[in-house]
Motif scaffolding. Structure first.
Motif, mmCIF file in Angstrom:
data_model
loop_
_atom_site.group_PDB
_atom_site.id
_atom_site.type_symbol
_atom_site.label_atom_id
_atom_site.label_comp_id
_atom_site.label_asym_id
_atom_site.label_seq_id
_atom_site.Cartn_x
_atom_site.Cartn_y
_atom_site.Cartn_z
ATOM 1 N N ASN A 1 1.227 6.523 -6.932
ATOM 2 C CA ASN A 1 0.191 6.935 -7.283
ATOM 3 C C ASN A 1 -0.541 6.150 -8.378
ATOM 4 O O ASN A 1 -1.131 6.645 -9.411
ATOM 5 C CB ASN A 1 0.206 8.429 -7.665
ATOM 6 N N LEU A 2 -0.655 4.948 -8.259
ATOM 7 C CA LEU A 2 -1.121 4.043 -9.101
ATOM 8 C C LEU A 2 -2.079 3.081 -8.674
ATOM 9 O O LEU A 2 -1.909 2.753 -7.111
ATOM 10 C CB LEU A 2 -0.187 3.280 -9.912
ATOM 11 N N SER A 3 -2.913 2.333 -9.043
ATOM 12 C CA SER A 3 -3.887 1.247 -8.421
ATOM 13 C C SER A 3 -3.277 0.079 -8.541
ATOM 14 O O SER A 3 -2.302 -0.173 -8.896
ATOM 15 C CB SER A 3 -5.282 1.341 -9.682
ATOM 16 N N ALA A 4 -3.795 -0.867 -7.545
ATOM 17 C CA ALA A 4 -3.126 -1.933 -7.106
ATOM 18 C C ALA A 4 -2.974 -2.940 -8.533
ATOM 19 O O ALA A 4 -2.159 -3.380 -8.655
ATOM 20 C CB ALA A 4 -3.843 -2.615 -6.025
ATOM 21 N N GLY A 5 -4.184 -2.776 -9.382
ATOM 22 C CA GLY A 5 -4.075 -3.570 -10.575
ATOM 23 C C GLY A 5 -2.958 -3.074 -11.381
ATOM 24 O O GLY A 5 -2.334 -4.095 -12.160
ATOM 25 N N ALA A 6 -2.766 -1.861 -11.373
ATOM 26 C CA ALA A 6 -1.687 -1.426 -12.182
ATOM 27 C C ALA A 6 -0.213 -1.777 -12.007
ATOM 28 O O ALA A 6 0.653 -2.095 -12.618
ATOM 29 C CB ALA A 6 -1.552 0.298 -12.520
ATOM 30 N N GLN B 1 0.877 -1.048 -0.129
ATOM 31 C CA GLN B 1 -0.119 0.141 0.038
ATOM 32 C C GLN B 1 0.966 1.381 -0.152
ATOM 33 O O GLN B 1 0.657 2.185 -0.423
ATOM 34 C CB GLN B 1 -0.948 0.075 1.059
ATOM 35 N N LEU C 1 2.160 1.428 -3.630
ATOM 36 C CA LEU C 1 0.951 2.049 -4.461
ATOM 37 C C LEU C 1 0.770 3.572 -4.281
ATOM 38 O O LEU C 1 0.558 4.605 -5.339
ATOM 39 C CB LEU C 1 -0.345 1.589 -4.078
ATOM 40 N N LYS C 2 0.888 3.933 -2.865
ATOM 41 C CA LYS C 2 0.743 5.676 -2.549
ATOM 42 C C LYS C 2 1.793 6.384 -3.075
ATOM 43 O O LYS C 2 1.783 7.521 -3.669
ATOM 44 C CB LYS C 2 0.919 5.859 -1.209
#
Length: 209
Positions: A42-47, A35, A38-39
């Motif tokens: 600045n991308l989604s988990a899927g990306a 997490q 991801l922060k």
């Protein structure tokens, strides 16, 4: 739907690796969650998971890149006639490592060294990462040995010098320099060059008659 180019995919992968490296360097591997990564990017988990299955895969990719830079640096030096001496070659390798990770330099000069030290610590508990590191180490050691053979051919060191022993010592010296930077945040490359030059100028004392 527009086709995603390879350049876009490569840039996204680079973005994820740089963000993960920053997180790991600042907080350590175990204190960093996916997490957090991801922060940072600045991308989604899927990306992100499209490229990496988790922290272990991210760490292995970062380690592989670092060792690849080192291997290429020393292999390139071995092809020079004669190869550059250690007081030039070691600072060159460290400089090229930093240039390969400009995001870490922009965020703090010594974050890169902190990242490398944490990588070495992580391999003690991660057998898969240890294998990646060992393979890279063998490549670097082999390249350094070729550099030493170049020194021999140029008459810079005795013909019977142990190439593998000198290769291992040079790698250990670079590792020690990295630890020094990570802990004390100071030791200019110029100081490393001067120290190596002084060390190389030492001569064994002549036996008294």
């Amino acid at each position: 739907m527009a086709r995603v180019t390879q350049a876009h995919l490569d840039a996204r992968r680079r973005q994820i690796l740089d963000g993960a490296a920053l997180c790991f360097a600042r907080n350590g591997f175990h204190a960093t969650s996916m997490q957090d990564v991801l922060k940072e990017v600045n991308l989604s988990a899927g990306a992100v998971y499209r490229y990496f299955s988790g922290k272990d895969e991210l760490i292995a990719a970062i380690v592989g890149e670092v060792l690849g830079v080192l291997g290429s640096t020393y292999e390139g030096a071995a092809a020079e006639t004669p190869p550059p001496l250690p007081d030039v070659l070691l600072p060159r390798a460290l400089r090229q490592l930093r240039e390969a990770r400009p995001v870490l330099l922009a965020s703090g000069e010594w974050l890169f060294s902190r990242l490398l030290v944490q990588v070495w610590t992580e391999v003690l508990r991660n057998p898969e990462l240890a294998e990646v590191l060992r393979a890279g180490y063998e490549r670097v050691r082999g390249a350094w040995a070729m550099v030493v053979e170049g020194y021999k051919s140029a008459g810079l060191i005795p013909a019977d010098a142990d190439a593998d022993a000198l290769a291992r010592v040079m790698i250990a010296l670079a590792q020690g320099y990295t630890v020094h930077l990570a802990v004390f945040e100071e030791l200019p490359p110029e100081t490393l060059e001067k120290g190596l030059r002084a060390l190389m100028s030492m001569r064994a004392p002549q036996p008294s008659e």
